[in-house]
Design a protein around this motif. Sequence first.
Motif, PDB file in Angstrom:
ATOM      1  N   CYS A 201     -18.740 -24.476 -21.488  1.00 31.27           N
ATOM      2  CA  CYS A 201     -17.324 -24.131 -21.614  1.00 31.27           C
ATOM      3  C   CYS A 201     -17.145 -22.623 -21.468  1.00 31.27           C
ATOM      4  O   CYS A 201     -17.840 -21.833 -22.126  1.00 31.27           O
ATOM      5  CB  CYS A 201     -16.793 -24.612 -22.968  1.00 31.27           C
ATOM      6  N   ILE A 202     -16.222 -22.243 -20.631  1.00 34.78           N
ATOM      7  CA  ILE A 202     -15.991 -20.815 -20.391  1.00 34.78           C
ATOM      8  C   ILE A 202     -15.217 -20.161 -21.535  1.00 34.78           C
ATOM      9  O   ILE A 202     -15.162 -18.930 -21.622  1.00 34.78           O
ATOM     10  CB  ILE A 202     -15.233 -20.609 -19.073  1.00 34.78           C
ATOM     11  N   GLY A 203     -14.636 -20.977 -22.409  1.00 32.54           N
ATOM     12  CA  GLY A 203     -13.852 -20.403 -23.492  1.00 32.54           C
ATOM     13  C   GLY A 203     -14.667 -20.132 -24.751  1.00 32.54           C
ATOM     14  O   GLY A 203     -14.467 -19.102 -25.409  1.00 32.54           O
ATOM     15  N   CYS A 204     -15.598 -21.030 -25.074  1.00 31.55           N
ATOM     16  CA  CYS A 204     -16.335 -20.882 -26.331  1.00 31.55           C
ATOM     17  C   CYS A 204     -17.840 -21.037 -26.176  1.00 31.55           C
ATOM     18  O   CYS A 204     -18.562 -20.984 -27.181  1.00 31.55           O
ATOM     19  CB  CYS A 204     -15.843 -21.917 -27.342  1.00 31.55           C
ATOM     20  N   ALA A 205     -18.333 -21.282 -24.945  1.00 30.18           N
ATOM     21  CA  ALA A 205     -19.765 -21.491 -24.695  1.00 30.18           C
ATOM     22  C   ALA A 205     -20.291 -22.669 -25.505  1.00 30.18           C
ATOM     23  O   ALA A 205     -21.385 -22.628 -26.066  1.00 30.18           O
ATOM     24  CB  ALA A 205     -20.559 -20.229 -25.004  1.00 30.18           C
ATOM     25  N   MET A 207     -19.422 -23.737 -28.329  1.00 30.34           N
ATOM     26  CA  MET A 207     -19.441 -23.553 -29.777  1.00 30.34           C
ATOM     27  C   MET A 207     -18.284 -24.267 -30.448  1.00 30.34           C
ATOM     28  O   MET A 207     -18.329 -24.580 -31.626  1.00 30.34           O
ATOM     29  CB  MET A 207     -19.383 -22.066 -30.120  1.00 30.34           C
ATOM     30  N   GLY A 208     -17.196 -24.501 -29.708  1.00 30.15           N
ATOM     31  CA  GLY A 208     -16.038 -25.186 -30.266  1.00 30.15           C
ATOM     32  C   GLY A 208     -15.036 -24.269 -30.922  1.00 30.15           C
ATOM     33  O   GLY A 208     -13.936 -24.714 -31.292  1.00 30.15           O
ATOM     34  N   PHE A 209     -15.371 -23.004 -31.105  1.00 32.32           N
ATOM     35  CA  PHE A 209     -14.483 -22.045 -31.768  1.00 32.32           C
ATOM     36  C   PHE A 209     -14.484 -20.736 -30.991  1.00 32.32           C
ATOM     37  O   PHE A 209     -15.472 -20.363 -30.343  1.00 32.32           O
ATOM     38  CB  PHE A 209     -14.935 -21.778 -33.207  1.00 32.32           C
ATOM     39  N   THR A 210     -13.361 -20.046 -31.087  1.00 31.14           N
ATOM     40  CA  THR A 210     -13.226 -18.705 -30.535  1.00 31.14           C
ATOM     41  C   THR A 210     -12.607 -17.787 -31.601  1.00 31.14           C
ATOM     42  O   THR A 210     -12.044 -18.257 -32.595  1.00 31.14           O
ATOM     43  CB  THR A 210     -12.334 -18.707 -29.285  1.00 31.14           C
ATOM     44  N   ILE A 211     -12.724 -16.512 -31.377  1.00 27.39           N
ATOM     45  CA  ILE A 211     -12.163 -15.542 -32.324  1.00 27.39           C
ATOM     46  C   ILE A 211     -10.640 -15.565 -32.225  1.00 27.39           C
ATOM     47  O   ILE A 211     -10.069 -15.622 -31.127  1.00 27.39           O
ATOM     48  CB  ILE A 211     -12.710 -14.133 -32.042  1.00 27.39           C
ATOM     49  N   CYS A 216      -7.732 -10.941 -34.676  1.00 32.05           N
ATOM     50  CA  CYS A 216      -9.018 -10.462 -34.139  1.00 32.05           C
ATOM     51  C   CYS A 216     -10.193 -10.788 -35.057  1.00 32.05           C
ATOM     52  O   CYS A 216     -11.172 -10.042 -35.152  1.00 32.05           O
ATOM     53  CB  CYS A 216      -8.971  -8.955 -33.882  1.00 32.05           C
ATOM     54  N   GLY A 217     -10.067 -11.902 -35.768  1.00 31.46           N
ATOM     55  CA  GLY A 217     -11.158 -12.353 -36.622  1.00 31.46           C
ATOM     56  C   GLY A 217     -11.190 -11.738 -38.000  1.00 31.46           C
ATOM     57  O   GLY A 217     -12.111 -12.010 -38.783  1.00 31.46           O
ATOM     58  N   SER A 218     -10.211 -10.945 -38.377  1.00 27.40           N
ATOM     59  CA  SER A 218     -10.207 -10.291 -39.692  1.00 27.40           C
ATOM     60  C   SER A 218      -9.508 -11.119 -40.759  1.00 27.40           C
ATOM     61  O   SER A 218      -9.596 -10.802 -41.945  1.00 27.40           O
ATOM     62  CB  SER A 218      -9.518  -8.921 -39.598  1.00 27.40           C
ATOM     63  N   CYS A 219      -8.792 -12.167 -40.350  1.00 26.96           N
ATOM     64  CA  CYS A 219      -8.031 -13.038 -41.259  1.00 26.96           C
ATOM     65  C   CYS A 219      -6.877 -12.301 -41.939  1.00 26.96           C
ATOM     66  O   CYS A 219      -6.319 -12.796 -42.925  1.00 26.96           O
ATOM     67  CB  CYS A 219      -8.938 -13.661 -42.333  1.00 26.96           C
ATOM     68  N   LYS A 220      -6.525 -11.126 -41.451  1.00 28.22           N
ATOM     69  CA  LYS A 220      -5.454 -10.343 -42.066  1.00 28.22           C
ATOM     70  C   LYS A 220      -4.468  -9.884 -40.993  1.00 28.22           C
ATOM     71  O   LYS A 220      -4.863  -9.563 -39.878  1.00 28.22           O
ATOM     72  CB  LYS A 220      -6.014  -9.121 -42.796  1.00 28.22           C
ATOM     73  N   LEU A 239     -11.791 -17.805 -37.156  1.00 33.22           N
ATOM     74  CA  LEU A 239     -12.014 -18.544 -35.917  1.00 33.22           C
ATOM     75  C   LEU A 239     -10.931 -19.593 -35.715  1.00 33.22           C
ATOM     76  O   LEU A 239     -10.362 -20.106 -36.681  1.00 33.22           O
ATOM     77  CB  LEU A 239     -13.385 -19.230 -35.943  1.00 33.22           C
ATOM     78  N   VAL A 240     -10.682 -19.899 -34.467  1.00 33.67           N
ATOM     79  CA  VAL A 240      -9.751 -20.969 -34.099  1.00 33.67           C
ATOM     80  C   VAL A 240     -10.469 -21.902 -33.136  1.00 33.67           C
ATOM     81  O   VAL A 240     -11.411 -21.508 -32.434  1.00 33.67           O
ATOM     82  CB  VAL A 240      -8.468 -20.407 -33.440  1.00 33.67           C
ATOM     83  N   LYS A 241     -10.026 -23.153 -33.113  1.00 35.60           N
ATOM     84  CA  LYS A 241     -10.646 -24.123 -32.215  1.00 35.60           C
ATOM     85  C   LYS A 241     -10.363 -23.757 -30.768  1.00 35.60           C
ATOM     86  O   LYS A 241      -9.280 -23.293 -30.420  1.00 35.60           O
ATOM     87  CB  LYS A 241     -10.126 -25.529 -32.513  1.00 35.60           C
ATOM     88  N   CYS A 242     -11.367 -23.993 -29.959  1.00 36.35           N
ATOM     89  CA  CYS A 242     -11.228 -23.680 -28.533  1.00 36.35           C
ATOM     90  C   CYS A 242     -10.175 -24.590 -27.911  1.00 36.35           C
ATOM     91  O   CYS A 242     -10.219 -25.818 -28.061  1.00 36.35           O
ATOM     92  CB  CYS A 242     -12.568 -23.863 -27.827  1.00 36.35           C
ATOM     93  N   HIS A 243      -9.224 -23.986 -27.203  1.00 32.58           N
ATOM     94  CA  HIS A 243      -8.135 -24.766 -26.597  1.00 32.58           C
ATOM     95  C   HIS A 243      -8.565 -25.417 -25.290  1.00 32.58           C
ATOM     96  O   HIS A 243      -7.791 -26.182 -24.700  1.00 32.58           O
ATOM     97  CB  HIS A 243      -6.932 -23.852 -26.349  1.00 32.58           C
ATOM     98  N   ILE A 244      -9.783 -25.149 -24.818  1.00 31.04           N
ATOM     99  CA  ILE A 244     -10.248 -25.723 -23.556  1.00 31.04           C
ATOM    100  C   ILE A 244     -11.033 -27.006 -23.786  1.00 31.04           C
ATOM    101  O   ILE A 244     -10.782 -28.025 -23.137  1.00 31.04           O
ATOM    102  CB  ILE A 244     -11.115 -24.695 -22.798  1.00 31.04           C
ATOM    103  N   CYS A 245     -11.988 -26.978 -24.699  1.00 29.85           N
ATOM    104  CA  CYS A 245     -12.861 -28.132 -24.891  1.00 29.85           C
ATOM    105  C   CYS A 245     -12.569 -28.928 -26.155  1.00 29.85           C
ATOM    106  O   CYS A 245     -13.143 -30.011 -26.345  1.00 29.85           O
ATOM    107  CB  CYS A 245     -14.323 -27.691 -24.907  1.00 29.85           C
TER     108      CYS A 245
END
Length: 246
Positions: A201-205, A207-211, A216-220, A239-245
């Motif tokens: 997957c080009i979006g998350c490799a 992994m199922g999740f992306t930043i 930007c991954g800081s949760c704030k 992290l958020v679920k990958c919207h591609i896979c």
Amino acid sequence: MKGMRGNFLTKLKLIPTKTKQGLILIQKSPTSPFFDDHKENNLSGSENNDEKQHFEEQEFNFKATPTTTIKSPSNTSPKVSCIKEFPSLNDFEEKCPPGGTKSIILYTTSLRGIRKTFQDCNTIRFLLRNLRILYHERDVSLHLEYREELWNVLGGKVIPPKLFIKGRYIGGADEVIGLHEMGWLGKILEGTPNVTSDCVCIGCANMGFTICSTCCGSCKIFTNNECFLRCHECNENGLVKCHICC
């Protein structure tokens, strides 16, 4: 001379005879004309032959006795252990995680704190990939909701890996490996979707999740009032679920 000969014969009579397994062996003396020099060797040789024959018979009986060992996966349910032929999905306990009625779901963890748990997850993942089975991996260390799903389905705090096939609970690493060694895992997975390509997957490799792009991954999130708020787009790890896979 006659006195010396009489004393010698008297001493010869007083010499005790040696017994060995019920046989009386006569002491060798120069005055006994009936003594056979090879008698003792023949007796010992015959005893050795009997003993050798006895051990050969025991070895033959041991080799002739057939031994059958049945290899079975540990910690299997009583339904599976009583089946002589390979089991079907209906023989396993019906426990379906969310969205797993028609798919294969594998709960894993990417944390390496406990080596055995991490290696077990890699082993099950390796088996499914070699069988080219399309499955959905849910990493409990990346998403807290996956861990809560697993605990709710199995009714307790359990550790991965745990495999579910079309709403049926197969088991952990020991059960799945045991089924694979018996040649049953491939038969159970017959009719399930297969992987058509090995593309990543080009979006998350895969992994199922992306930043999260919002925080930007800081949760704030920084507001106009110069304060921080919790980001509602991502999980506890930013992290958020990958919207591609996904």
